[in-house]
Scaffold this motif. Sequence first.
Motif, mmCIF file in Angstrom:
data_model
loop_
_atom_site.group_PDB
_atom_site.id
_atom_site.type_symbol
_atom_site.label_atom_id
_atom_site.label_comp_id
_atom_site.label_asym_id
_atom_site.label_seq_id
_atom_site.Cartn_x
_atom_site.Cartn_y
_atom_site.Cartn_z
ATOM 1 N N GLN A 182 39.312 36.295 47.885
ATOM 2 C CA GLN A 182 40.645 36.408 48.481
ATOM 3 C C GLN A 182 41.606 35.523 47.697
ATOM 4 N N VAL A 183 42.696 36.118 47.218
ATOM 5 C CA VAL A 183 43.638 35.443 46.335
ATOM 6 C C VAL A 183 45.042 35.576 46.906
ATOM 7 N N VAL A 184 45.823 34.508 46.813
ATOM 8 C CA VAL A 184 47.227 34.564 47.221
ATOM 9 C C VAL A 184 48.080 34.005 46.090
ATOM 10 N N ILE A 185 49.034 34.815 45.624
ATOM 11 C CA ILE A 185 49.981 34.395 44.589
ATOM 12 C C ILE A 185 51.342 34.243 45.256
ATOM 13 N N LEU A 186 51.818 33.014 45.329
ATOM 14 C CA LEU A 186 53.070 32.694 45.990
ATOM 15 C C LEU A 186 54.236 32.858 45.017
ATOM 16 N N ASP A 212 34.424 43.156 42.164
ATOM 17 C CA ASP A 212 34.527 44.111 43.270
ATOM 18 C C ASP A 212 34.735 43.368 44.584
ATOM 19 N N GLY A 213 35.605 43.910 45.399
ATOM 20 C CA GLY A 213 35.837 43.322 46.711
ATOM 21 C C GLY A 213 36.938 42.284 46.760
ATOM 22 N N THR A 214 37.565 41.987 45.619
ATOM 23 C CA THR A 214 38.638 40.997 45.604
ATOM 24 C C THR A 214 39.924 41.596 46.163
ATOM 25 N N VAL A 215 40.589 40.822 47.017
ATOM 26 C CA VAL A 215 41.883 41.206 47.573
ATOM 27 C C VAL A 215 42.922 40.208 47.075
ATOM 28 N N VAL A 216 43.979 40.714 46.447
ATOM 29 C CA VAL A 216 45.048 39.867 45.920
ATOM 30 C C VAL A 216 46.312 40.099 46.746
ATOM 31 N N TYR A 217 46.793 39.039 47.379
ATOM 32 C CA TYR A 217 48.044 39.092 48.134
ATOM 33 C C TYR A 217 49.162 38.541 47.261
ATOM 34 N N THR A 272 41.749 34.064 57.538
ATOM 35 C CA THR A 272 41.766 32.608 57.520
ATOM 36 C C THR A 272 40.366 32.000 57.499
ATOM 37 N N THR A 273 39.338 32.806 57.710
ATOM 38 C CA THR A 273 37.969 32.278 57.696
ATOM 39 C C THR A 273 37.303 32.412 56.331
ATOM 40 N N ALA A 274 37.975 33.083 55.399
ATOM 41 C CA ALA A 274 37.400 33.305 54.073
ATOM 42 C C ALA A 274 38.021 32.342 53.058
ATOM 43 N N PRO A 275 37.230 31.828 52.129
ATOM 44 C CA PRO A 275 37.799 30.977 51.077
ATOM 45 C C PRO A 275 38.859 31.733 50.280
ATOM 46 N N THR A 276 39.884 31.019 49.888
ATOM 47 C CA THR A 276 41.021 31.626 49.202
ATOM 48 C C THR A 276 41.335 30.868 47.927
ATOM 49 N N ALA A 277 41.724 31.592 46.883
ATOM 50 C CA ALA A 277 42.253 30.972 45.662
ATOM 51 C C ALA A 277 43.772 31.126 45.696
ATOM 52 N N TRP A 278 44.473 30.006 45.823
ATOM 53 C CA TRP A 278 45.924 29.997 45.926
ATOM 54 C C TRP A 278 46.548 29.680 44.573
ATOM 55 N N LEU A 279 47.705 30.284 44.299
ATOM 56 C CA LEU A 279 48.455 29.950 43.096
ATOM 57 C C LEU A 279 49.932 29.786 43.439
ATOM 58 N N ALA A 280 50.483 28.617 43.067
ATOM 59 C CA ALA A 280 51.925 28.365 43.153
ATOM 60 C C ALA A 280 52.372 27.975 41.754
ATOM 61 N N GLU A 281 52.693 28.984 40.944
ATOM 62 C CA GLU A 281 53.045 28.789 39.532
ATOM 63 C C GLU A 281 54.551 28.890 39.332
ATOM 64 N N GLY A 282 55.123 27.899 38.628
ATOM 65 C CA GLY A 282 56.551 27.961 38.327
ATOM 66 C C GLY A 282 57.420 28.006 39.560
ATOM 67 N N LEU A 283 57.005 27.341 40.620
ATOM 68 C CA LEU A 283 57.668 27.463 41.910
ATOM 69 C C LEU A 283 58.275 26.158 42.407
ATOM 70 N N LEU A 284 57.572 25.060 42.250
ATOM 71 C CA LEU A 284 57.914 23.846 42.995
ATOM 72 C C LEU A 284 59.285 23.275 42.673
ATOM 73 N N ILE A 285 59.752 23.418 41.428
ATOM 74 C CA ILE A 285 61.057 22.847 41.099
ATOM 75 C C ILE A 285 62.197 23.553 41.815
ATOM 76 N N TYR A 286 61.936 24.751 42.332
ATOM 77 C CA TYR A 286 62.962 25.498 43.061
ATOM 78 C C TYR A 286 62.905 25.239 44.559
ATOM 79 N N LEU A 287 62.062 24.298 44.965
ATOM 80 C CA LEU A 287 61.940 23.943 46.374
ATOM 81 C C LEU A 287 62.458 22.530 46.604
ATOM 82 N N PRO A 288 63.171 22.281 47.702
ATOM 83 C CA PRO A 288 63.508 20.902 48.058
ATOM 84 C C PRO A 288 62.225 20.107 48.308
ATOM 85 N N PRO A 289 62.273 18.791 48.184
ATOM 86 C CA PRO A 289 61.055 17.982 48.360
ATOM 87 C C PRO A 289 60.316 18.251 49.664
ATOM 88 N N GLU A 290 61.055 18.374 50.767
ATOM 89 C CA GLU A 290 60.390 18.596 52.049
ATOM 90 C C GLU A 290 59.755 19.985 52.113
#
Length: 304
Positions: A103-107, A122-127, A175-193
């Motif tokens: 299970q993969v999530v690309i933010l 096989d069986g991978t789901v990418v969100y 939410t019960t399955a392990p997930t590989a998360w990616l937040a690439e090239g994102l954080l500088i566009y977010l306020p600190p909080e």
Amino acid sequence: MSRAHDDEWDLASSVGATATMVAAGRAMATRDPRGLIHDPFAEPLVRAVGVDFFTKMMDGELDLAAIENVSTVRMQAMVDGMAVRTKYFDDYFVKATEGGIRQVVILASGLDSRAYRLPWPDGTVVYEIDQPRVIEFKTATLTGIGAEPTATRRTVPIDLRADWPAALTAAGFDTTAPTAWLAEGLLIYLPPEAQDRLFDNITALSAPGSAIATEFVPGIVDFDADKVREMSGSFREHGVDIDMASLVYAGERNHVVDYLRSKHWDVEGTTRTELFARQGIDAPAPENDDPLGEIIFISGGLTG
């Protein structure tokens, strides 16, 4: 124009234009004979956006001498930086799935084409999570050229400033399955909080065995807005709607490595200079470097 809590964009303007610029860099890196990455979808996506500057950049048709603060050396440094960044995160996903994660999530997925180009087991789901019109544009463009995802791809068309965890869950996220998360090239566009809140949400949604990858830009703390505004002014003169000085949120924020470790993530940071060295590429000299300076690439797993 400064950022606002409810500002919007497409792939030819504001934050969206940076996604197109990044994709253009991937297209150029794909053509590089060193072959660090292979993204056959970056070029058609950039052409579909239709920003003349980026198309000419890919095709080598820009008169760099006529663009202030841009040179052949600086352009190559940008392409090399995009190559090592992309390879780092590609390798992260390969390692995560080799370890059994399906299970993969690309933010803020933008023009990321990993759901179409990586060799997912096989069986991978990418969100993919991004603004609705960004998701719609990418899906329609890739469908139009006959591209097929190499995993089960599920899109979550929502702004990250909204309740994206609820939307992700509604799209089938487990939410019960392990997930590989990616937040690439994102954080500088977010306020600190908002950066902290993003990682709080990721942690709350992550099952044991999950993985995470992102990057931290220490230079955002003492960001030189005047220097960046001068550089991006040259791009705007050529029809590119990017003013990095107004797009990023500068100032003090938590160091990502420390914050994630406080949330029971076992993460390590690798500098971009180290990534260049791993590939046998010389790191760019300061005068040809990104104005944000050194970048720290981060990945690891959840221990708690």
